[in-house]
Design a protein around this motif. Structure first.
Motif, PDB file in Angstrom:
ATOM      1  N   ASN A 160      28.864 -53.631 -42.524  1.00  0.00           N
ATOM      2  CA  ASN A 160      30.115 -53.138 -41.938  1.00  0.00           C
ATOM      3  C   ASN A 160      31.171 -54.240 -41.904  1.00  0.00           C
ATOM      4  N   TYR A 164      34.820 -53.734 -43.642  1.00  0.00           N
ATOM      5  CA  TYR A 164      36.050 -53.631 -42.855  1.00  0.00           C
ATOM      6  C   TYR A 164      36.783 -54.972 -42.753  1.00  0.00           C
ATOM      7  N   VAL A 195      39.682 -55.605 -39.970  1.00  0.00           N
ATOM      8  CA  VAL A 195      40.693 -54.649 -39.479  1.00  0.00           C
ATOM      9  C   VAL A 195      40.586 -54.337 -37.986  1.00  0.00           C
ATOM     10  N   GLY A 196      39.389 -54.495 -37.401  1.00  0.00           N
ATOM     11  CA  GLY A 196      39.212 -54.195 -35.978  1.00  0.00           C
ATOM     12  C   GLY A 196      39.136 -52.695 -35.705  1.00  0.00           C
ATOM     13  N   ILE A 197      38.905 -52.356 -34.435  1.00  0.00           N
ATOM     14  CA  ILE A 197      38.702 -50.955 -34.035  1.00  0.00           C
ATOM     15  C   ILE A 197      39.568 -50.669 -32.814  1.00  0.00           C
ATOM     16  N   TYR A 210      30.033 -40.636 -36.665  1.00  0.00           N
ATOM     17  CA  TYR A 210      31.412 -40.902 -36.245  1.00  0.00           C
ATOM     18  C   TYR A 210      32.006 -42.024 -37.098  1.00  0.00           C
ATOM     19  N   VAL A 212      35.817 -44.176 -37.777  1.00  0.00           N
ATOM     20  CA  VAL A 212      37.218 -44.375 -37.390  1.00  0.00           C
ATOM     21  C   VAL A 212      38.093 -44.141 -38.623  1.00  0.00           C
ATOM     22  N   ASP A 213      37.682 -44.777 -39.716  1.00  0.00           N
ATOM     23  CA  ASP A 213      38.477 -44.702 -40.945  1.00  0.00           C
ATOM     24  C   ASP A 213      37.612 -44.012 -42.007  1.00  0.00           C
ATOM     25  N   SER A 217      35.351 -45.711 -45.095  1.00  0.00           N
ATOM     26  CA  SER A 217      33.899 -45.587 -44.962  1.00  0.00           C
ATOM     27  C   SER A 217      33.314 -44.926 -46.206  1.00  0.00           C
ATOM     28  N   GLY A 222      29.755 -45.281 -47.049  1.00  0.00           N
ATOM     29  CA  GLY A 222      29.343 -45.172 -45.642  1.00  0.00           C
ATOM     30  C   GLY A 222      29.011 -43.739 -45.275  1.00  0.00           C
ATOM     31  N   GLY A 224      28.473 -43.056 -41.707  1.00  0.00           N
ATOM     32  CA  GLY A 224      28.698 -42.901 -40.262  1.00  0.00           C
ATOM     33  C   GLY A 224      27.397 -42.958 -39.475  1.00  0.00           C
ATOM     34  N   GLY A 226      25.211 -45.809 -39.803  1.00  0.00           N
ATOM     35  CA  GLY A 226      24.776 -47.214 -39.697  1.00  0.00           C
ATOM     36  C   GLY A 226      24.656 -47.701 -38.260  1.00  0.00           C
ATOM     37  N   LEU A 227      25.702 -47.484 -37.457  1.00  0.00           N
ATOM     38  CA  LEU A 227      25.681 -48.024 -36.093  1.00  0.00           C
ATOM     39  C   LEU A 227      24.742 -47.244 -35.181  1.00  0.00           C
ATOM     40  N   SER A 251      36.241 -57.926 -35.209  1.00  0.00           N
ATOM     41  CA  SER A 251      35.230 -57.339 -34.336  1.00  0.00           C
ATOM     42  C   SER A 251      34.041 -58.287 -34.215  1.00  0.00           C
ATOM     43  N   PHE A 253      30.037 -57.727 -33.020  1.00  0.00           N
ATOM     44  CA  PHE A 253      28.946 -56.878 -32.525  1.00  0.00           C
ATOM     45  C   PHE A 253      27.852 -57.801 -32.008  1.00  0.00           C
TER      46      PHE A 253
HETATM   47  P1  ADP Z   1      29.889 -46.224 -41.682  1.00  0.00           P
HETATM   48  O1  ADP Z   1      28.801 -45.821 -42.602  1.00  0.00           O
HETATM   49  O2  ADP Z   1      31.080 -45.315 -41.728  1.00  0.00           O
HETATM   50  O3  ADP Z   1      30.243 -47.675 -41.757  1.00  0.00           O
HETATM   51  P2  ADP Z   1      28.838 -46.868 -39.036  1.00  0.00           P
HETATM   52  O4  ADP Z   1      28.064 -46.045 -38.076  1.00  0.00           O
HETATM   53  O5  ADP Z   1      28.205 -48.111 -39.540  1.00  0.00           O
HETATM   54  O6  ADP Z   1      29.257 -45.923 -40.221  1.00  0.00           O
HETATM   55  O7  ADP Z   1      30.227 -47.247 -38.353  1.00  0.00           O
HETATM   56  C1  ADP Z   1      30.991 -46.241 -37.712  1.00  0.00           C
HETATM   57  C2  ADP Z   1      32.478 -46.548 -37.816  1.00  0.00           C
HETATM   58  O8  ADP Z   1      32.795 -47.704 -37.019  1.00  0.00           O
HETATM   59  C3  ADP Z   1      32.926 -46.911 -39.218  1.00  0.00           C
HETATM   60  O9  ADP Z   1      33.247 -45.761 -39.964  1.00  0.00           O
HETATM   61  C4  ADP Z   1      34.142 -47.794 -38.968  1.00  0.00           C
HETATM   62  O10 ADP Z   1      35.269 -46.977 -38.793  1.00  0.00           O
HETATM   63  C5  ADP Z   1      33.810 -48.471 -37.640  1.00  0.00           C
HETATM   64  N1  ADP Z   1      33.316 -49.853 -37.843  1.00  0.00           N
HETATM   65  C6  ADP Z   1      32.017 -50.254 -37.862  1.00  0.00           C
HETATM   66  N2  ADP Z   1      31.917 -51.583 -38.019  1.00  0.00           N
HETATM   67  C7  ADP Z   1      33.182 -52.062 -38.105  1.00  0.00           C
HETATM   68  C8  ADP Z   1      33.754 -53.369 -38.281  1.00  0.00           C
HETATM   69  N3  ADP Z   1      32.990 -54.461 -38.385  1.00  0.00           N
HETATM   70  N4  ADP Z   1      35.113 -53.457 -38.311  1.00  0.00           N
HETATM   71  C9  ADP Z   1      35.890 -52.339 -38.192  1.00  0.00           C
HETATM   72  N5  ADP Z   1      35.408 -51.092 -38.046  1.00  0.00           N
HETATM   73  C10 ADP Z   1      34.082 -50.952 -37.996  1.00  0.00           C
END
Ligand code: ADP
Length: 274
Positions: A160, A164, A195-197, A210, A212-213, A217, A222, A224, A226-227, A251, A253
């Protein structure tokens, strides 16, 4: 309320018992609603690559006389099939994580090994995104758990961070010991200056599917998921995952896991290896 939930009239019950029944039913309904949401989301997510593949198959048929176009469509079919395979693998990972009794078969794990392995797996992607990855922090820390799962969790966070971030950016992965009153933890942080969240979305990013972008993704394969996989792995290790982020600044984590202080035997084994 208990009458209402059970759908039948019951004789007055001792207060404690009524509460337990109502609570169990609410819980069962919540579990069922989550399961239904998950199935609906999975179907929706699978439809996208499957739809693309069938459109591309039609396009190949129609372009049969144009070898250049056929090759282009076939390449896209390969990409969409790989996306489908990744998605299915992630869905299986997630459902396994929910059923496993992970700590029953936990091993003592050296955090350095997990970080090095996870970062190595991301090297090719890092080069592609022109982002550098550095491992920092303390070495020699240990946790109890499953090597493969921890390395999957860190790998997801690093992937991620790469996706991003903009070219030329830097990702730092670090492990540090944190002692607070009675608790002794290892904090593994993955930081980017990407880019941040936005603050109002921070809580939602750990939900399944879920994003954000959406465009960024999907363009990077992506799903949605992974997290939410990271969150489940953290919970299965009696830890948690949190995020600090600011749009435009980046960001961080943090995967927090209970520390495992090495036994005499492990210290002797380490000394023997050195
Ligand atoms: P994805 O497969 O879309 O990356 P994740 O569950 O890993 O799914 O992440 C969910 C959402 O969180 C991403 O779609 C992205 O919008 C946001 N995100 C995750 N990690 C970052 C990061 N390091 N910087 C910015 N946005 C992030």
């Amino acid at each position: 309320d208990a009458d209402l939930l059970l759908g039948i009239r019951v004789a007055p019950l001792p207060e404690g018992l009524v509460l337990v029944l109502a609570d169990d039913l609410t819980h069962a309904r919540r579990v069922e609603a989550t399961r239904r949401d998950f199935v609906a989301n999975v179907s929706h997510e699978l439809k996208t690559p499957i739809g693309a593949i069938s459109l591309l198959a039609e396009a190949v048929e129609e372009a049969a006389d144009d070898p250049v176009a056929v090759r282009r469509f076939a390449a896209r079919m390969g990409i969409e099939s790989a996306r489908l395979a990744d998605l299915v693998a992630q869905i299986i990972d997630l459902s396994r994580l929910q059923g496993d009794d992970l700590m029953g078969q936990a091993e003592s794990i050296e955090v350095d090994d997990v970080l090095i392995e996870a970062v190595d797996r991301c090297r090719v992607d890092a080069e592609q995104h022109q982002v550098s990855i550095t491992i920092a922090g303390e070495s020699g820390l240990r946790v109890m758990g499953n090597h493969l799962q921890l390395s999957t969790a860190i790998g997801n966070l690093v992937e991620n961070a790469l996706v991003y971030s903009d070219p030329g950016a830097r990702v730092v992965v670090a492990a540090r010991r944190r002692v607070r009153s009675d608790d002794d933890y290892v904090d593994i942080t993955v930081s980017d200056n990407g880019v941040g969240i936005p603050g109002d979305q921070l809580e939602r990013i750990f939900e399944r599917f879920y994003r954000v972008d959406y465009a960024r993704s999907r363009a990077n394969g992506g799903s949605g998921l992974g997290l939410s996989i990271v969150k489940h792995i953290a919970a299965a290790h009696n830890g948690d995952v949190t995020v600090w982020s600011q749009p435009g600044r980046g960001s961080t984590f943090t995967l927090r896991l209970p520390i495992h202080l090495p036994t005499r035997q492990e210290l002797d084994d380490d000394a023997a290896v050195d």
